[in-house]
Structure formats: C-alpha cells, structure tokens
Design a protein around this motif. Structure first.
Motif, PDB file in Angstrom:
ATOM      1  N   VAL A   1     -12.586  -3.780  16.068  1.00 55.48           N
ATOM      2  CA  VAL A   1     -11.325  -4.352  15.583  1.00 55.48           C
ATOM      3  C   VAL A   1     -11.601  -5.680  14.878  1.00 55.48           C
ATOM      4  CG1 VAL A   1      -9.051  -5.234  16.258  1.00 55.48           C
ATOM      5  CG2 VAL A   1     -10.016  -3.245  17.446  1.00 55.48           C
ATOM      6  N   GLU A   2     -12.552  -6.419  15.427  1.00 53.49           N
ATOM      7  CA  GLU A   2     -12.854  -7.776  14.932  1.00 53.49           C
ATOM      8  C   GLU A   2     -12.987  -7.859  13.408  1.00 53.49           C
ATOM      9  OE1 GLU A   2     -14.865 -10.265  17.536  1.00 53.49           O
ATOM     10  OE2 GLU A   2     -13.875 -11.750  16.253  1.00 53.49           O
ATOM     11  N   PRO A   3     -13.841  -7.009  12.771  1.00 54.62           N
ATOM     12  CA  PRO A   3     -14.037  -7.166  11.317  1.00 54.62           C
ATOM     13  C   PRO A   3     -12.853  -6.710  10.469  1.00 54.62           C
ATOM     14  CG  PRO A   3     -15.432  -5.390  12.179  1.00 54.62           C
ATOM     15  CD  PRO A   3     -14.711  -5.970  13.335  1.00 54.62           C
ATOM     16  N   LEU A   4     -11.821  -6.173  11.084  1.00 51.23           N
ATOM     17  CA  LEU A   4     -10.702  -5.642  10.284  1.00 51.23           C
ATOM     18  C   LEU A   4      -9.732  -6.726   9.817  1.00 51.23           C
ATOM     19  CD1 LEU A   4      -9.890  -2.474  12.401  1.00 51.23           C
ATOM     20  CD2 LEU A   4     -11.190  -2.604  10.270  1.00 51.23           C
ATOM     21  N   ASN A   5      -9.871  -7.924  10.364  1.00 50.32           N
ATOM     22  CA  ASN A   5      -9.013  -9.045   9.957  1.00 50.32           C
ATOM     23  C   ASN A   5      -7.532  -8.708  10.052  1.00 50.32           C
ATOM     24  OD1 ASN A   5     -11.122 -10.821   9.341  1.00 50.32           O
ATOM     25  ND2 ASN A   5     -11.385  -9.848   7.342  1.00 50.32           N
ATOM     26  N   ILE A   6      -7.137  -8.086  11.161  1.00 47.79           N
ATOM     27  CA  ILE A   6      -5.737  -7.687  11.255  1.00 47.79           C
ATOM     28  C   ILE A   6      -4.799  -8.877  11.395  1.00 47.79           C
ATOM     29  CG2 ILE A   6      -6.206  -5.358  12.109  1.00 47.79           C
ATOM     30  CD1 ILE A   6      -5.617  -6.339  14.850  1.00 47.79           C
ATOM     31  N   GLU A   7      -5.351 -10.066  11.632  1.00 53.00           N
ATOM     32  CA  GLU A   7      -4.480 -11.246  11.686  1.00 53.00           C
ATOM     33  C   GLU A   7      -3.791 -11.485  10.340  1.00 53.00           C
ATOM     34  OE1 GLU A   7      -7.724 -11.255  12.146  1.00 53.00           O
ATOM     35  OE2 GLU A   7      -8.700 -12.847  10.988  1.00 53.00           O
ATOM     36  N   LEU A   8      -4.328 -10.902   9.280  1.00 50.80           N
ATOM     37  CA  LEU A   8      -3.647 -10.999   7.975  1.00 50.80           C
ATOM     38  C   LEU A   8      -2.218 -10.508   8.081  1.00 50.80           C
ATOM     39  CD1 LEU A   8      -6.336  -9.741   5.450  1.00 50.80           C
ATOM     40  CD2 LEU A   8      -5.638 -12.091   5.976  1.00 50.80           C
ATOM     41  N   TYR A   9      -1.988  -9.525   8.942  1.00 47.64           N
ATOM     42  CA  TYR A   9      -0.634  -8.985   9.066  1.00 47.64           C
ATOM     43  C   TYR A   9       0.289  -9.958   9.744  1.00 47.64           C
ATOM     44  CZ  TYR A   9      -2.172  -4.667   7.145  1.00 47.64           C
ATOM     45  OH  TYR A   9      -2.659  -3.740   6.276  1.00 47.64           O
TER      46      TYR A   9
END
Ligand code: ATP
Ligand code: MG
Length: 151
Positions: free
Chosen positions: A90-98
């Motif tokens: 999950v870490e490299p997916l940068n979901i914090e962008l959402y």
C-alpha cells in the motif's frame, strides 16, 4: 480527543442507512476507515454513503481495481479496497493523494480493509463492523471530537 458510538445494525438496510446518513452529514475531506471481517457490511455502508452523496451510479467494491472514483454526486467519492494488499504494497501507492485533495478534487475517501494501511491520516472516522451471533452487525464508530455526529 475522540467520541465513540456503538450502533446495532439489524439488517443490511440499517447498514446502508448509516452510510447514507454519513453521506448527508460529511463535508469534503473526510476519510472513513472501514474495518471488519469478510462480509461484515463495509461495501453496503459505502453504497449508502454514495446514496447520501447523491451519486446515481451503482457502487461495487473495487476489490480488483483497488479504487473507484465517483464524480457525478454532490461531492466526489473515492472508494478504496485494500483487501488484496499487504501494508508494504500500500505504501508506494500514495493513496494520501486522495484524502489530501490536492491533485484530485476534495471528496470523501472510504477505505475498506483499512487495517492494511501502513499509515493513517491525521483525522478520520473509524467504523468497525462486527458479526453478531444472530446474524446482525454491530458498528463501533470512533470519530474526532470536532465532528458533531448525530447518527
Ligand atoms: N447489518 C446487517 N445485518 C445482516 N446482514 C448485513 C448487514 N449489513 C450488511 N449485510 C449483508 O452482508 C453481506 C456482505 O456485505 P458486504 O459485501 O457489504 O460486506 P463487506 O464487508 O464489504 O465484505 P468484504 O469483506 O467481502 O469486502 C451482504 O449480503 C449484505 O447485504
Ligand atoms: Mg466489500
């Protein structure tokens, strides 16, 4: 500081209505972390959330696509499902962008299998759904004190 509520959900329409109520109450930027066993009702709750946000499309869990975006409602909905992932994936997916809403329009982010997150946002609503012996579900909702939740 945070508040906590426990709500009994007698059937799937109760789960749906809890999501719908949240969709009506929440402003853009809120994140809902959904936890609970297989089949606990996470997707059902997000379907209600979509209704509360006036999204006309059918909401299906993005178990294979990881994320579904809905832009046709009152507020964008970002629906993530981390079931198939390990925290390290999950870490490299940068979901914090959402949830930062910088590179995408600010919306509501709902994350199924949030247990798999390697890190958490600063503020969030956490909903733990639990199977009960009679087939119903219990929802434990933990939310920041800043959110006046009347569910
Ligand atoms: N409160 C409830 N009482 C009884 N059944 C419910 C309740 N809420 C949802 N359900 C039912 O549970 C089943 C599983 O729901 P759902 O797919 O939403 O779970 P999920 O947590 O998203 O599952 P998964 O772990 O596969 O993502 C559905 O048939 C749904 O209608
Ligand atoms: Mg699901």
């Amino acid at each position: 500081m945070s508040g906590k509520q426990t709500i009994s959900l007698a059937d799937s329409s109760a789960t749906y209505h809890l999501g719908q109520r949240l969709g009506q109450l929440l402003s853009p930027g809120w994140i809902i972390l959904l936890e609970g066993d297989l089949g606990a009702g996470k997707t059902t709750l997000v379907q209600g959330l979509g209704a509360g946000l006036e999204i006309p499309e059918n909401i299906e869990s993005p178990t294979f696509t990881l994320i579904n975006e809905y832009h046709s409602g009152r507020v964008p909905l970002y629906h993530l499902d981390l079931y198939r992932l390990e925290p390290s994936e999950v870490e490299p997916l940068n979901i914090e962008l959402y949830w930062e809403g910088i590179e995408v329009p600010a919306g509501i982010t709902a994350i199924e299998w949030a247990e798999r997150l390697p890190y958490q946002p600063a503020d969030f609503i956490q909903i733990r759904l639990k199977h009960q012996d009679d087939g119903s579900r219990l929802a434990e909702i933990i939310y920041p004190e800043s959110l006046p939740l009347i569910l």
